[in-house]
Design a protein around this motif. Structure first.
Motif, PDB file in Angstrom:
ATOM      1  N   ASP A 261      -3.300  39.376  84.422  1.00 41.33           N
ATOM      2  CA  ASP A 261      -4.638  38.824  84.234  1.00 41.33           C
ATOM      3  C   ASP A 261      -5.638  39.910  83.845  1.00 41.33           C
ATOM      4  O   ASP A 261      -6.534  39.689  83.011  1.00 41.33           O
TER       5      ASP A 261
ATOM      6  N   VAL B  17      -7.774  30.790  93.251  1.00 40.78           N
ATOM      7  CA  VAL B  17      -6.890  30.882  92.071  1.00 40.78           C
ATOM      8  C   VAL B  17      -6.986  29.610  91.229  1.00 40.78           C
ATOM      9  O   VAL B  17      -7.098  29.665  90.000  1.00 40.78           O
ATOM     10  N   ASN B  18      -6.938  28.445  91.875  1.00 40.05           N
ATOM     11  CA  ASN B  18      -7.012  27.169  91.134  1.00 40.05           C
ATOM     12  C   ASN B  18      -8.344  27.017  90.414  1.00 40.05           C
ATOM     13  O   ASN B  18      -8.400  26.561  89.268  1.00 40.05           O
TER      14      ASN B  18
ATOM     15  N   LYS C  15      -9.258  27.680  81.533  1.00 41.82           N
ATOM     16  CA  LYS C  15      -8.981  26.579  80.604  1.00 41.82           C
ATOM     17  C   LYS C  15     -10.251  26.110  79.907  1.00 41.82           C
ATOM     18  O   LYS C  15     -10.240  25.766  78.726  1.00 41.82           O
TER      19      LYS C  15
ATOM     20  N   ARG D 130      -9.588  35.881  88.756  1.00 42.15           N
ATOM     21  CA  ARG D 130      -8.311  35.344  89.244  1.00 42.15           C
ATOM     22  C   ARG D 130      -7.378  36.490  89.663  1.00 42.15           C
ATOM     23  O   ARG D 130      -6.609  36.357  90.622  1.00 42.15           O
TER      24      ARG D 130
ATOM     25  N   TYR E 165     -10.422  29.429  89.409  1.00 47.99           N
ATOM     26  CA  TYR E 165     -10.522  30.364  88.287  1.00 47.99           C
ATOM     27  C   TYR E 165      -9.572  29.976  87.139  1.00 47.99           C
ATOM     28  O   TYR E 165      -9.869  30.241  85.972  1.00 47.99           O
ATOM     29  N   THR E 166      -8.442  29.335  87.480  1.00 51.76           N
ATOM     30  CA  THR E 166      -7.551  28.830  86.430  1.00 51.76           C
ATOM     31  C   THR E 166      -8.257  27.750  85.614  1.00 51.76           C
ATOM     32  O   THR E 166      -8.148  27.711  84.377  1.00 51.76           O
ATOM     33  N   GLU E 167      -8.978  26.877  86.306  1.00 56.00           N
ATOM     34  CA  GLU E 167      -9.740  25.839  85.608  1.00 56.00           C
ATOM     35  C   GLU E 167     -10.830  26.484  84.750  1.00 56.00           C
ATOM     36  O   GLU E 167     -11.072  26.046  83.612  1.00 56.00           O
TER      37      GLU E 167
ATOM     38  N   TYR F 274     -10.305  35.716  83.993  1.00 52.67           N
ATOM     39  CA  TYR F 274      -9.047  36.424  84.221  1.00 52.67           C
ATOM     40  C   TYR F 274      -9.211  37.498  85.296  1.00 52.67           C
ATOM     41  O   TYR F 274      -8.351  37.662  86.174  1.00 52.67           O
TER      42      TYR F 274
END
Length: 594
Positions: free
Chosen positions: A458, A422-423, A430, A442, A425-427, A439
């Motif tokens: 998402d 998750v972290n 961004k 994630r 894919y969040t990066e 999205y």
């Protein structure tokens, strides 16, 4: 009548030397003024001083500097009132304070010179022994209570003269001879009865033991040495004595102090009006010149705010910020209206916004709102914060680093490290906010963490970025089934099937059909294993799709025919729409098959 109109009438009465009327007009102006006005108190103090009512003059002068402690001319008033009361040390102190604030204050310079000359004159003259006599702090009250002097003490000018002699006994000699009332006051202080022996009979030193007991030991000692008449004979009037009376100074002072203040404000406003005309004509340099003149004539930060507006329109944002910063600093010192200071901060924010310095713009908008909250400034702050967020997001975009994050997320997902995935894919999102894969990937990791609502969000983001992203539809439907949104899942799968057939030649049709069957089967399954057929029927009727089918007149007719002739139902099911609805009713348990 407005406070400004009453003030103008008060000034006119003062110029005409009708000081009592001027006091009344300024009093009305003070009452009518919405906010405390230091100039009104200053003007009334001048009138009181001209009427020799120095105590009232001092009270108004102190109120003046309380309202505006940075106004030099207010200390002129305090100094003049103290001078009139004979408090030369206090007068000197306040004249010096006035000059600290404004070294060009001519009235303060003249007042200070007068006080210092009077002080020097006092030091050079003997007091004839009167200093101790006037040293009683309760002297005025005793004179008011004495039957022989009570009537005399009703004259405020005479009381002022007595107080003057209290602080300057050297000036007593000349006035004592010129004013017979002072002889009566002296006799009362000494305890001598002047009515004895006839009006024209001279006093004799031999009679001094007959005098009543004086109130002060010093007076008794003085009475033993000489009679009042003898005390004043040796000292001839000194030239300095005729000019040392401080009460004369304030009489002409108000015209010198306040009238220029009234005129300067009017002149400054006139310059501002001219500046506004140039501003509207977009002649900004000429407008700035006029605003500068207004500021020189009268210190009102509105003129600085106006000047900054012209500088802003010129595109000279840095100079506008300097002008507005000065306006804030000066406004703080002058205790200007917080609304005007708020406007200065807001305009600083506007200038920084134009320069592209969003953090400083936001800071000054916030300062403005702290002073005074307005919808316009709040809107600017919100828009500026959004713009800064977009700018920071855009500055963070980096496709190469986004790909690194995607590969890292894939590695975490393969290892079963769902939070790490998750972290990562969040990066990725961004670094590449327009890439739908971030999205969707994630969403897959969130689903593993049983966070299905976030997974659905998402997937919706991925679909909005790429409407043809089949995998995003499939993952969304999976999450919808998990949260028992079966009808929504079936609708999502219908869209996925259509796009897969069109774009991928049905490559994902098997997976889509499996999810569709799963959604259909679980849609009407009871959560309670002990549910009765009647309860199942009631629950099925609550489903929106089932309810709509049952209320459809065409379907009602078909179902009615099927009860009489089951073979007729087979004929109707050749219609795809009817077939789908019949299948829904069968799944819901409304139609039972053998």
């Amino acid at each position: 009548m407005s406070a400004e109109e009453l003030k103008k009438q008060g000034n006119a009465a003062f110029v005409a030397k009708d000081f009592a009327k001027a006091v009344d007009l300024f009093s009305q102006a003070i009452t009518s003024s919405e906010t405390p006005n230091h100039v009104l108190y200053s003007n009334r103090s001048a009138c009181y001083a001209s009427l020799k009512r120095f105590g009232d003059a001092l009270q108004d002068a102190k109120k003046c500097i309380e309202i505006n402690p940075t106004w030099s001319k207010g200390y002129n008033r305090v100094g003049a009132a103290h001078s009139g009361l004979g408090n030369l040390d206090d007068a000197e102190k306040n004249y010096k304070k006035a000059l600290e604030l404004d070294s060009s204050n001519k009235a303060a310079q003249e007042g200070l010179e007068h006080v210092q000359k009077t002080q020097q004159s006092r030091q050079q003259q003997p007091d004839l022994g009167f200093g101790q006599l006037f040293n009683d702090p309760n002297m005025i009250e005793k004179l008011k209570q004495n039957p022989k002097t009570a009537e005399l003490m009703k004259d405020p000018q005479l009381v002022a003269k007595v107080l003057q002699f209290k602080s300057n006994p050297q000036a007593m000699g000349t006035e004592f001879l010129q004013d017979p009332r002072m002889m009566t006051i002296m006799a009362a202080l000494l305890g001598i009865d002047l009515s004895m022996g006839g009006e024209n009979q001279p006093e004799e030193p031999a009679k001094k033991p007959e005098a009543p007991k004086p109130t002060e030991k010093s007076a008794e000692k003085h009475a033993e040495k000489a009679s009042p008449a003898e005390a004043v004979k040796p000292q001839a009037p000194q030239p300095e004595s005729t000019t040392s009376a401080p009460a004369a100074a304030p009489e002409n002072e108000p015209m010198e102090v306040d009238e220029p203040e009234v005129d300067s404000k009017a002149a400054a406003d006139a310059e501002k009006a001219e500046g506004n005309k140039f501003y509207k004509a977009r002649q900004f340099d000429a407008a700035i010149e006029k605003y500068d003149k207004a500021w020189e004539l009268h210190k009102d930060i509105t003129y600085l705010n106006n000047r900054s507006a012209a500088e802003y329109e010129k595109g000279d944002y840095e100079q506008a910020i300097k002008t507005l910063t000065e306006a804030v600093e000066q406004g703080r010192e002058m205790r200007a209206d917080y609304k005007i200071i708020a406007k200065s901060f807001a305009r600083i924010g506007n200038a920084y916004h134009k320069m592209g310095d969003l953090p400083k713009a936001i800071d000054n908008y916030q300062r403005s709102l702290t002073e005074h909250r307005t919808p316009d400034t709040l809107t600017k702050l919100r828009n500026c914060e959004k713009e800064l967020k977009v700018r920071e997001t855009e500055a963070y975009i980096d496709p190469e680093k986004a790909e690194e994050a995607r590969l890292q997320g894939k590695d975490f997902f393969t290892k079963g490290d769902w939070p790490g995935a998750v972290n990562a894919y969040t990066e990725m999102i961004k670094r590449a906010p327009e890439d739908a894969r971030g999205y969707s990937n994630r969403a897959a990791a969130l689903a593993k963490l049983m966070s299905f609502p976030d997974a659905i969000k998402d997937c919706n983001s991925a679909i909005s970025k790429d409407p043809n992203f089949i995998r995003a539809y499939i993952r969304k439907a999976t999450a919808q089934i998990a949260v028992r949104e079966f009808l929504g899942a079936m609708e999502t799968l219908d869209v996925a099937r259509s796009k897969d057939s069109e774009l991928n030649k049905g490559a994902n049709v098997r997976e889509i059909d499996q999810l569709y069957v799963k959604a259909s089967q679980q849609r009407f399954q009871p959560s309670d294993p002990n549910e009765t057929p009647e309860q199942a029927y009631e629950r099925a009727l609550k489903d929106p799709e089932v309810a709509a089918i049952m209320q459809d007149p065409v379907m009602q007719s078909i179902l009615s025919q099927a009860q009489q002739n089951p073979a007729a139902l087979q004929e109707h099911m050749k219609n795809p729409d009817v077939f789908s609805k019949i299948q829904t009713l069968i799944a819901a348990g409304i139609i039972r098959t053998r």
